[in-house]
Design an enzyme around this catalytic site. Sequence first.
Site, mmCIF file in Angstrom:
data_model
loop_
_atom_site.group_PDB
_atom_site.id
_atom_site.type_symbol
_atom_site.label_atom_id
_atom_site.label_comp_id
_atom_site.label_asym_id
_atom_site.label_seq_id
_atom_site.Cartn_x
_atom_site.Cartn_y
_atom_site.Cartn_z
ATOM 1 N N CYS A 3 29.710 33.019 30.862
ATOM 2 C CA CYS A 3 30.368 33.423 31.527
ATOM 3 C C CYS A 3 31.595 34.067 30.854
ATOM 4 O O CYS A 3 31.824 34.548 29.771
ATOM 5 C CB CYS A 3 31.703 31.994 31.301
ATOM 6 S SG CYS A 3 33.353 32.980 32.051
ATOM 7 N N CYS A 6 34.869 33.856 28.882
ATOM 8 C CA CYS A 6 34.952 32.927 27.863
ATOM 9 C C CYS A 6 34.583 33.200 26.780
ATOM 10 O O CYS A 6 34.600 33.277 25.419
ATOM 11 C CB CYS A 6 33.819 31.759 27.588
ATOM 12 S SG CYS A 6 34.595 30.624 29.194
ATOM 13 N N ASP A 29 41.770 45.483 31.713
ATOM 14 C CA ASP A 29 40.749 45.119 32.413
ATOM 15 C C ASP A 29 39.997 46.948 32.238
ATOM 16 O O ASP A 29 40.322 47.942 31.976
ATOM 17 C CB ASP A 29 41.249 45.384 34.155
ATOM 18 C CG ASP A 29 40.473 45.545 35.087
ATOM 19 O OD1 ASP A 29 40.366 43.857 35.702
ATOM 20 O OD2 ASP A 29 38.634 45.940 34.954
ATOM 21 N N ASN A 85 41.854 37.221 42.489
ATOM 22 C CA ASN A 85 41.180 36.760 43.849
ATOM 23 C C ASN A 85 40.736 35.382 43.751
ATOM 24 O O ASN A 85 40.024 35.230 42.510
ATOM 25 C CB ASN A 85 39.983 38.417 43.889
ATOM 26 C CG ASN A 85 40.667 39.437 43.782
ATOM 27 O OD1 ASN A 85 41.361 39.041 44.846
ATOM 28 N ND2 ASN A 85 40.797 40.139 42.676
ATOM 29 N N GLY A 91 36.566 38.811 46.847
ATOM 30 C CA GLY A 91 35.777 40.108 46.483
ATOM 31 C C GLY A 91 36.130 39.746 44.749
ATOM 32 O O GLY A 91 35.465 39.842 44.229
ATOM 33 N N HIS A 96 36.204 32.404 36.615
ATOM 34 C CA HIS A 96 36.775 32.260 35.566
ATOM 35 C C HIS A 96 38.074 32.958 35.849
ATOM 36 O O HIS A 96 38.652 33.939 35.787
ATOM 37 C CB HIS A 96 36.397 32.705 34.182
ATOM 38 C CG HIS A 96 36.971 32.651 32.322
ATOM 39 N ND1 HIS A 96 36.371 31.675 31.501
ATOM 40 C CD2 HIS A 96 38.700 32.091 32.285
ATOM 41 C CE1 HIS A 96 37.731 31.458 30.966
ATOM 42 N NE2 HIS A 96 39.115 31.241 30.955
ATOM 43 N N HIS A 98 41.807 34.167 36.255
ATOM 44 C CA HIS A 98 42.152 35.439 36.563
ATOM 45 C C HIS A 98 43.091 36.096 37.092
ATOM 46 O O HIS A 98 43.400 36.154 38.153
ATOM 47 C CB HIS A 98 41.616 36.877 35.463
ATOM 48 C CG HIS A 98 40.309 37.055 36.923
ATOM 49 N ND1 HIS A 98 39.301 36.460 36.781
ATOM 50 C CD2 HIS A 98 40.223 37.867 36.665
ATOM 51 C CE1 HIS A 98 38.965 36.980 38.219
ATOM 52 N NE2 HIS A 98 39.303 38.053 38.438
ATOM 53 N N HIS A 100 45.293 39.146 37.750
ATOM 54 C CA HIS A 100 45.861 40.711 37.607
ATOM 55 C C HIS A 100 46.814 41.256 37.330
ATOM 56 O O HIS A 100 47.901 40.958 38.425
ATOM 57 C CB HIS A 100 44.509 41.764 38.473
ATOM 58 C CG HIS A 100 43.553 41.396 38.464
ATOM 59 N ND1 HIS A 100 42.246 42.326 38.592
ATOM 60 C CD2 HIS A 100 42.919 39.818 39.239
ATOM 61 C CE1 HIS A 100 40.634 41.764 39.336
ATOM 62 N NE2 HIS A 100 41.332 40.616 39.136
#
Length: 113
Positions: A3, A6, A29, A85, A91, A96, A98, A100
């Site tokens: 991952c 991770c 990002d 998402n 998309g 994992h 997250h 944004h």
Amino acid sequence: MDCLFCKIIKGEIPSKKVYEDEYCYAFEDIAPVAPVHILFVPKEHIASVSELNDSNSAAVSKIYEAIAKVAAEKELGNGYRVISNCGPDAGQTVFHLHFHLIGGKPLGLMCDK
Ligand code: AMP
Ligand code: ZN
């Protein structure tokens, strides 16, 4: 487990850290869509929103507390957006969980109607 996030949390893959506490890690990002684009991830591996349940969802409220703190530090008082998402139609590309944090400019409509 193979991952990406991770590995970023463990420091095996480099990232630009913005924030860290017991529950979550936040980093810039790699392909920002706005002047501020930060990803917040739980340290525990959770694949997506769909995997949340009573035993792991406390991390989400901690993440939102961290988002509020970082948004204030980044002076996003005029507004920002938080997106998670979930699954193919949304998309999601990294499985994992997250969030944004996107801001620093007017963001327009959230999605096409
Ligand atoms: P999503 O499409 O919602 O699953 O978001 C995954 C995000 O991870 C995208 O915005 C990517 O630009 C970002 N991303 C992918 N690899 C990395 C990386 N190594 N470091 C930072 N962000 C990344
Ligand atoms: Zn993971």
